[in-house]
Design an enzyme around this catalytic site. Structure first.
Site, mmCIF file in Angstrom:
data_model
loop_
_atom_site.group_PDB
_atom_site.id
_atom_site.type_symbol
_atom_site.label_atom_id
_atom_site.label_comp_id
_atom_site.label_asym_id
_atom_site.label_seq_id
_atom_site.Cartn_x
_atom_site.Cartn_y
_atom_site.Cartn_z
ATOM 1 N N ARG A 44 -59.668 -18.045 3.490
ATOM 2 C CA ARG A 44 -60.193 -18.093 2.117
ATOM 3 C C ARG A 44 -61.278 -17.035 1.880
ATOM 4 N NH1 ARG A 44 -58.986 -23.149 -0.614
ATOM 5 N NH2 ARG A 44 -56.760 -23.212 -0.276
ATOM 6 N N ARG A 48 -63.841 -18.457 -4.339
ATOM 7 C CA ARG A 48 -64.854 -18.695 -5.372
ATOM 8 C C ARG A 48 -66.295 -18.523 -4.916
ATOM 9 N NH1 ARG A 48 -62.243 -24.299 -7.006
ATOM 10 N NH2 ARG A 48 -61.746 -24.107 -4.803
ATOM 11 N N ARG A 57 -61.198 -14.200 -12.115
ATOM 12 C CA ARG A 57 -60.276 -15.331 -12.323
ATOM 13 C C ARG A 57 -60.553 -16.080 -13.629
ATOM 14 N NH1 ARG A 57 -57.347 -17.867 -11.878
ATOM 15 N NH2 ARG A 57 -57.835 -19.855 -10.905
ATOM 16 N N ASP A 93 -50.776 -18.524 -2.615
ATOM 17 C CA ASP A 93 -50.992 -19.937 -2.292
ATOM 18 C C ASP A 93 -49.773 -20.483 -1.570
ATOM 19 O OD1 ASP A 93 -53.187 -22.035 -3.069
ATOM 20 O OD2 ASP A 93 -51.265 -23.077 -3.045
ATOM 21 N N TYR A 171 -47.493 -32.243 0.414
ATOM 22 C CA TYR A 171 -47.900 -31.955 -0.973
ATOM 23 C C TYR A 171 -46.813 -32.364 -1.959
ATOM 24 C CZ TYR A 171 -52.353 -29.608 -0.292
ATOM 25 O OH TYR A 171 -53.664 -29.350 -0.030
HETATM 26 C C1 LIG Z 1 -53.643 -26.423 1.644
HETATM 27 C C2 LIG Z 1 -53.591 -25.020 1.089
HETATM 28 C C3 LIG Z 1 -53.490 -24.646 -0.284
HETATM 29 N N1 LIG Z 1 -53.480 -23.272 -0.332
HETATM 30 C C4 LIG Z 1 -53.578 -22.752 0.930
HETATM 31 C C5 LIG Z 1 -53.609 -23.830 1.844
HETATM 32 C C6 LIG Z 1 -53.616 -23.695 3.354
HETATM 33 C C7 LIG Z 1 -54.962 -23.345 3.870
HETATM 34 C C8 LIG Z 1 -55.970 -24.453 3.775
HETATM 35 O O1 LIG Z 1 -55.754 -25.465 4.451
HETATM 36 O O2 LIG Z 1 -56.938 -24.268 3.053
HETATM 37 C C9 LIG Z 1 -53.555 -21.337 1.347
HETATM 38 C C10 LIG Z 1 -54.307 -20.361 0.565
HETATM 39 N N2 LIG Z 1 -54.761 -20.440 -0.718
HETATM 40 C C11 LIG Z 1 -55.396 -19.280 -1.064
HETATM 41 C C12 LIG Z 1 -55.259 -18.388 0.018
HETATM 42 C C13 LIG Z 1 -55.657 -16.930 -0.145
HETATM 43 C C14 LIG Z 1 -56.017 -16.081 0.904
HETATM 44 C C15 LIG Z 1 -57.389 -16.326 1.540
HETATM 45 O O3 LIG Z 1 -57.451 -17.112 2.520
HETATM 46 O O4 LIG Z 1 -58.343 -15.671 1.114
HETATM 47 C C16 LIG Z 1 -54.629 -19.057 1.062
HETATM 48 C C17 LIG Z 1 -54.309 -18.572 2.476
HETATM 49 C C18 LIG Z 1 -56.045 -18.969 -2.349
HETATM 50 C C19 LIG Z 1 -56.601 -20.087 -3.132
HETATM 51 N N3 LIG Z 1 -55.986 -21.271 -3.424
HETATM 52 C C20 LIG Z 1 -56.809 -22.012 -4.219
HETATM 53 C C21 LIG Z 1 -58.014 -21.307 -4.459
HETATM 54 C C22 LIG Z 1 -59.196 -21.768 -5.307
HETATM 55 C C23 LIG Z 1 -58.849 -21.989 -6.761
HETATM 56 C C24 LIG Z 1 -59.056 -20.823 -7.710
HETATM 57 O O5 LIG Z 1 -59.147 -19.647 -7.320
HETATM 58 O O6 LIG Z 1 -59.105 -21.092 -8.890
HETATM 59 C C25 LIG Z 1 -57.882 -20.082 -3.777
HETATM 60 C C26 LIG Z 1 -58.869 -18.957 -3.745
HETATM 61 C C27 LIG Z 1 -56.439 -23.328 -4.761
HETATM 62 C C28 LIG Z 1 -55.937 -24.304 -3.789
HETATM 63 N N4 LIG Z 1 -54.696 -24.262 -3.195
HETATM 64 C C29 LIG Z 1 -54.561 -25.322 -2.337
HETATM 65 C C30 LIG Z 1 -55.780 -26.081 -2.390
HETATM 66 C C31 LIG Z 1 -56.045 -27.342 -1.620
HETATM 67 C C32 LIG Z 1 -56.622 -25.440 -3.303
HETATM 68 C C33 LIG Z 1 -58.051 -25.805 -3.672
HETATM 69 C C34 LIG Z 1 -58.151 -26.539 -4.933
HETATM 70 C C35 LIG Z 1 -59.589 -26.683 -5.396
HETATM 71 O O7 LIG Z 1 -60.489 -26.640 -4.565
HETATM 72 O O8 LIG Z 1 -59.766 -26.812 -6.603
HETATM 73 C C36 LIG Z 1 -53.389 -25.545 -1.470
#
Ligand SMILES: Cc1c2[nH]c(c1CCC(=O)O)Cc1[nH]c(c(CCC(=O)O)c1C)Cc1[nH]c(c(CCC(=O)O)c1C)Cc1[nH]c(c(C)c1CCC(=O)O)C2
Length: 379
Positions: A44, A48, A57, A93, A171
């Site tokens: 990540r 944010r 974003r 994602d 999921y």
């Molecule tokens: C379970 C999972 C997801 N997504 C992902 C996983 C596996 C890794 C982990 O266990 O964290 C993988 C993921 N998601 C994202 C990345 C980008 C690359 C990186 O690591 O920088 C990666 C590798 C961007 C993202 N994916 C997400 C964000 C944040 C939301 C946004 O940018 O608006 C980012 C930067 C959203 C996301 N997507 C997901 C979740 C649980 C969330 C968070 C929701 C929240 O907190 O509101 C599903």
């Protein structure tokens, strides 16, 4: 001018003539070759906690952003402008895979990923596409990878990724995040045959998806089994491990035919009981969460793989000096070779970017010193 820009992006979107890689430290460590410093990146790292990420974003739908190669490229590059990371990971994602299979997923601000109509019973498997044309459905990810690989200008390697079948299945059934994963786990106990059918279909899509990412220009591939820890050793052995192995074996076999050789990383969060099995699953790198002691991880994996991880992300709330101490201990535990420093899970939105910088610099400084200042000892 606009026509010239469109033209140059079209040229950039060809997966060939990529810029020469200038920093191969991450790839060397992943392959078990010697390195002068320990490479470091953060899960990540595009996120944010960066004000420029929030600004870019703002007001845009999350999955619309994922579907824009230009946006994914910009968000992937942002952390590289601030920190001396040794690798980048494409902004995307894991939930784009269930979308490609025909399930709707929304990102609800303040709530997270949400499936309006999740899978409830085995009959719901009929709602999934039987044939998934990954090239068509996920072409936007491949375009993002190709564009980013050009725009990164060879600074560091670009990692592609996917969710693991069990995590994606969880999921798709839970319809979002869950504290217990009890709906998804109920399938494993009540509908084992349907569970295996779903896991097999996810595996097939994931294999095509990773091969597409490699063809588009990804230089390493990480498989996130973020929900592994909800399974016990027996269920992991039955419902996750065989699919993780199948993915690595099939991707590697196919890549060999095309003369490509990409290191693969497996991150099965909280599956410490499976460390020995994971180290014998055709992945070059096993990524660890923070609940595993580095020395015991080395002993249990016996030098057969490189290790990645595993600082507690919350250590980044400490002052800079304390971060440096934690990093030093972590490096002493893992050693400086066959090792990629990272966190044990992703960065949180309230983290201070300066702490991330302190983490990266501490990894580089301590490891160079431990290697004898990166002098002539390592060739
Ligand atoms: C379970 C999972 C997801 N997504 C992902 C996983 C596996 C890794 C982990 O266990 O964290 C993988 C993921 N998601 C994202 C990345 C980008 C690359 C990186 O690591 O920088 C990666 C590798 C961007 C993202 N994916 C997400 C964000 C944040 C939301 C946004 O940018 O608006 C980012 C930067 C959203 C996301 N997507 C997901 C979740 C649980 C969330 C968070 C929701 C929240 O907190 O509101 C599903």
């Amino acid at each position: 001018m606009a026509a010239a820009m469109a033209m140059s992006n079209a040229v950039l979107c060809e997966p060939k003539d990529f810029p020469v890689l200038k920093n191969d430290t991450f790839l060397r460590a992943a392959r078990g070759q010697q390195t002068q410093h320990v490479p470091v990146w953060c899960m990540r790292q595009a996120g944010r906690y960066l004000p420029e990420f929030k600004e870019y974003r703002a007001g845009k739908d999350f999955f619309d952003t994922c579907r824009s190669p230009e946006a994914c490229c910009e968000l992937t590059l942002q952390p590289l402008r601030r920190f001396d990371f040794d690798a980048s990971i494409i902004f995307s994602d894991i939930l784009v895979v269930p979308q490609a299979m025909g399930l709707e997923v929304q990102m609800v601000p303040g709530k997270g990923p949400t499936f309006p109509d999740p899978l409830k019973d085995p009959e719901d498997l009929q709602r999934l596409k039987t044939e998934v044309d990954v090239k068509k459905e996920l072409d936007y990810v491949f375009k993002a990878i190709t564009l980013t690989r050009h725009k990164i200008e060879g600074k560091v390697p670009l990692i592609g990724f996917t969710g693991a079948p069990w995590t994606l299945m969880a999921y798709m059934i839970e319809g979002g995040g869950s504290k217990t994963q009890s709906k998804a786990k109920a399938w494993l106990y009540r509908h084992p045959a349907a569970s295996h059918m779903l896991l097999k279909r996810l595996t097939d899509v994931v294999v095509d998806y990773l091969l597409g990412q490699a063809a588009a220009g990804a230089q390493a591939l990480q498989v996130f089994d973020s929900n592994a820890g909800f399974l016990g050793p027996q269920e992991f052995k039955e419902f996750s491990l065989p699919y993780l192995r199948d993915i690595a074996r099939r991707v590697k076999d196919r890549l060999k035919e095309t003369g490509q050789d990409l290191p693969m990383i497996v991150f099965a969060k909280d599956a410490h009981y499976a460390l020995e099995d994971l180290s014998q699953s055709y992945y070059e790198v096993v990524s660890l969460d923070w609940t595993i002691d580095p020395r015991s991880a080395r002993e249990r994996t016996g030098g057969s793989v490189s290790l990645q991880g595993n600082m507690d992300p919350c250590a980044l709330y400490a002052p800079k000096e304390r971060i440096s101490e934690v990093v030093q201990k972590m490096l002493e535990g893992f050693g400086t070779q066959r090792y990629v420093a990272n966190l044990g899970h992703g960065l949180y939105p309230d983290m201070d970017p300066a702490a991330v910088g302190a983490f990266v610099d501490a990894v580089h400084q301590h490891s160079r010193r431990m290697n004898g200042d990166g002098g002539d000892k390592l060739q």
